[in-house]
Every structure is written in structure tokens, then in C-alpha cells.
Design a protein around this motif. Structure first.
Motif, PDB file in Angstrom:
ATOM      1  N   GLU A  41      40.574  47.634  41.930  1.00 36.64           N
ATOM      2  CA  GLU A  41      40.599  46.983  43.225  1.00 36.64           C
ATOM      3  C   GLU A  41      39.565  47.675  44.032  1.00 36.64           C
ATOM      4  OE1 GLU A  41      44.371  46.608  45.298  1.00 36.64           O
ATOM      5  OE2 GLU A  41      44.899  45.141  43.556  1.00 36.64           O
ATOM      6  N   ASP A  42      39.366  48.984  44.218  1.00 35.93           N
ATOM      7  CA  ASP A  42      38.263  49.705  45.124  1.00 35.93           C
ATOM      8  C   ASP A  42      37.015  49.141  44.787  1.00 35.93           C
ATOM      9  OD1 ASP A  42      40.453  51.135  45.731  1.00 35.93           O
ATOM     10  OD2 ASP A  42      39.605  53.038  45.213  1.00 35.93           O
ATOM     11  N   GLU A  43      36.618  48.820  43.549  1.00 36.17           N
ATOM     12  CA  GLU A  43      35.082  48.536  43.032  1.00 36.17           C
ATOM     13  C   GLU A  43      34.938  46.832  43.593  1.00 36.17           C
ATOM     14  OE1 GLU A  43      32.835  47.407  38.946  1.00 36.17           O
ATOM     15  OE2 GLU A  43      35.062  48.219  38.695  1.00 36.17           O
ATOM     16  N   ILE A  44      36.124  46.073  43.486  1.00 38.22           N
ATOM     17  CA  ILE A  44      36.219  44.887  44.205  1.00 38.22           C
ATOM     18  C   ILE A  44      35.784  44.843  45.756  1.00 38.22           C
ATOM     19  CG2 ILE A  44      37.105  42.545  44.751  1.00 38.22           C
ATOM     20  CD1 ILE A  44      38.636  42.876  41.769  1.00 38.22           C
ATOM     21  N   PHE A  45      36.568  45.735  46.572  1.00 37.90           N
ATOM     22  CA  PHE A  45      36.274  45.884  47.869  1.00 37.90           C
ATOM     23  C   PHE A  45      34.731  46.218  48.060  1.00 37.90           C
ATOM     24  CE2 PHE A  45      41.181  46.009  48.321  1.00 37.90           C
ATOM     25  CZ  PHE A  45      41.162  44.983  49.085  1.00 37.90           C
ATOM     26  N   GLU A  69      44.337  41.799  60.455  1.00 38.12           N
ATOM     27  CA  GLU A  69      45.089  41.982  59.080  1.00 38.12           C
ATOM     28  C   GLU A  69      43.932  42.613  58.004  1.00 38.12           C
ATOM     29  OE1 GLU A  69      48.241  41.681  57.882  1.00 38.12           O
ATOM     30  OE2 GLU A  69      48.737  41.233  59.528  1.00 38.12           O
ATOM     31  N   PRO A  70      44.116  43.764  57.490  1.00 33.14           N
ATOM     32  CA  PRO A  70      43.049  44.533  56.749  1.00 33.14           C
ATOM     33  C   PRO A  70      42.875  43.644  55.432  1.00 33.14           C
ATOM     34  CG  PRO A  70      45.082  45.839  56.573  1.00 33.14           C
ATOM     35  CD  PRO A  70      45.284  44.658  57.821  1.00 33.14           C
ATOM     36  N   GLY A  71      41.557  43.999  54.901  1.00 30.21           N
ATOM     37  CA  GLY A  71      41.135  43.269  53.627  1.00 30.21           C
ATOM     38  C   GLY A  71      42.181  43.401  52.409  1.00 30.21           C
ATOM     39  N   ALA A  72      42.243  42.162  51.826  1.00 30.21           N
ATOM     40  CA  ALA A  72      43.143  42.071  50.603  1.00 30.21           C
ATOM     41  C   ALA A  72      42.359  41.054  49.836  1.00 30.21           C
ATOM     42  CB  ALA A  72      44.339  41.214  51.102  1.00 30.21           C
ATOM     43  N   ILE A  73      42.751  41.423  48.264  1.00 29.60           N
ATOM     44  CA  ILE A  73      42.154  40.491  47.385  1.00 29.60           C
ATOM     45  C   ILE A  73      43.246  39.408  47.337  1.00 29.60           C
ATOM     46  CG2 ILE A  73      41.524  40.692  44.860  1.00 29.60           C
ATOM     47  CD1 ILE A  73      41.065  43.494  45.006  1.00 29.60           C
ATOM     48  N   MET A  74      42.434  38.164  47.536  1.00 28.91           N
ATOM     49  CA  MET A  74      43.157  36.876  47.547  1.00 28.91           C
ATOM     50  C   MET A  74      43.468  36.526  46.115  1.00 28.91           C
ATOM     51  SD  MET A  74      41.786  34.392  50.635  1.00 28.91           S
ATOM     52  CE  MET A  74      43.119  33.270  50.471  1.00 28.91           C
ATOM     53  N   GLN A  75      42.309  36.658  45.328  1.00 25.37           N
ATOM     54  CA  GLN A  75      42.578  36.198  44.023  1.00 25.37           C
ATOM     55  C   GLN A  75      41.449  36.712  43.097  1.00 25.37           C
ATOM     56  OE1 GLN A  75      42.220  32.038  43.778  1.00 25.37           O
ATOM     57  NE2 GLN A  75      42.312  31.690  41.697  1.00 25.37           N
ATOM     58  N   GLN A  76      41.797  37.020  41.864  1.00 24.65           N
ATOM     59  CA  GLN A  76      40.754  37.423  40.812  1.00 24.65           C
ATOM     60  C   GLN A  76      40.920  36.544  39.878  1.00 24.65           C
ATOM     61  OE1 GLN A  76      41.006  41.732  39.837  1.00 24.65           O
ATOM     62  NE2 GLN A  76      42.715  41.773  41.298  1.00 24.65           N
ATOM     63  N   GLY A  77      39.744  36.177  38.966  1.00 32.57           N
ATOM     64  CA  GLY A  77      39.944  35.586  37.777  1.00 32.57           C
ATOM     65  C   GLY A  77      38.278  35.472  37.265  1.00 32.57           C
ATOM     66  N   ASP A  78      38.139  34.367  36.473  1.00 26.20           N
ATOM     67  CA  ASP A  78      36.799  33.869  36.109  1.00 26.20           C
ATOM     68  C   ASP A  78      36.527  32.488  36.723  1.00 26.20           C
ATOM     69  OD1 ASP A  78      35.336  33.212  32.745  1.00 26.20           O
ATOM     70  OD2 ASP A  78      34.552  33.168  34.766  1.00 26.20           O
TER      71      ASP A  78
END
Length: 172
Positions: A41-45, A69-78
Motif C-alpha cells: 500500500e505504501d508503494e501505491i500511495f 478524510e486521509p488518503g485511502a486506496i479505493m480499489q486495486q486491480g488490473d
């Protein structure tokens, strides 16, 4: 407030996210969508331009308003079916994003494992079934109102393709 943005994330989740086409990327699994290393997740942020402050990921510069609201990963995928990892990172703030209250950054990993930002804007992203160049699904950018822009990837940038409400054309 967190529950409101969690609900927005569920509402904004594209139908394709439930199919194999946009299979979630498991950051804990060994190997990423492109066969390289696991994606943290750190890499994505960091790829999305967020900075960690006090245990939260921040980007927009909100000074601490009640809507933040702090950052959040909404969705991951291809998302486009190219075998590489993609993610949507969001942050909530009416200070930064107006009445939409949410901004997002779309990042995509290259075959070499490097990340690139493909799009970032205020609004609530929702993938549609229609597609643009390189297999990218069109994105409806929601917010207040009843007629939303739909952007399409043209191979180099996301461009306004049409406006619609509940799947029907409309004019803003």
C-alpha cells in the motif's frame, strides 16, 4: 465521516471490479499482477503522490477542516486487462474538492514495475462498461448534480467523451 467515504467507495466501485477483468491485486500475495514483486500500500500511495504524516497519507493540503478524510486506496486491480497493477487512491475534503468532497488519483504500473499517474481530479470515479484506448474503461466522474462527465483514455490522456445521467445522455 469515514463511513460516508467508505460508502462512496462502494457506490463508486465499477461493475467490472466484480469480474475477472478487474481482478483485485492482493498486496499480501507473493507477486503482483505483472509477475514482479508484491505491491505494498505504501508503494501505491507514494506513486499517487501522497505523503505520510502522523500515520495518515495526505496530498491535497487541507489544513484540518472537519470534512477531511486521509488518503485511502479505493480499489486495486488490473482495470484495463494488460496484466499490470492499477489503483485508485482517494482523499476526502470539501476544502480541496468542493461539494464533491472527494478527489482521486489513478495510477498504473508499467511492465518494468514503475508507476505512472494517469489521472487525478476532484470527483467520485466510477468505471463504466464502455472502453477507450488500450482497454481502459471509461470513467464517470460523479459529484453533486445529475449530469456527470464521462472521460475516456485516448492513449495519452483522459479526455471528456460525453456527459450522462443513469446511463442516458444529458447536457450540463
Amino acid at each position: 465521516m469515514l463511513a460516508r467515504f467508505a460508502l462512496l467507495a462502494i457506490i463508486a466501485m465499477p461493475q467490472a471490479a466484480c469480474s475477472q477483468e478487474a481482478a483485485p491485486v492482493d498486496a499480501e500475495a507473493s507477486g503482483s499482477a505483472n509477475g514482479t514483486q508484491a505491491i505494498s500500500e505504501d508503494e501505491i500511495f507514494r506513486a499517487a503522490g501522497f505523503v505520510q504524516e502522523g500515520g495518515n497519507w495526505r496530498k491535497c493540503g487541507d489544513p484540518g477542516t472537519p470534512s477531511y478524510e486521509p488518503g485511502a486506496i479505493m480499489q486495486q486491480g488490473d482495470f484495463n486487462g494488460d496484466g499490470n497493477a492499477d489503483a485508485i487512491v482517494s482523499e476526502g475534503s470539501t476544502y480541496c474538492f468542493g461539494m464533491a468532497g472527494l478527489g482521486y488519483t489513478l495510477v498504473s504500473q508499467t511492465p518494468a514495475g514503475e508507476w505512472r499517474v494517469l489521472d487525478e481530479r476532484g470527483g467520485i470515479p466510477r468505471f463504466l462498461e464502455t472502453r477507450g484506448a488500450e482497454g481502459w474503461p471509461d470513467i464517470q466522474v460523479g459529484g453533486p448534480g445529475f449530469c456527470f462527465p464521462v472521460i475516456r483514455w485516448d492513449g495519452t490522456a483522459w479526455q471528456l467523451h460525453r456527459t450522462e445521467y443513469q446511463g442516458k445522455p444529458c447536457q450540463r
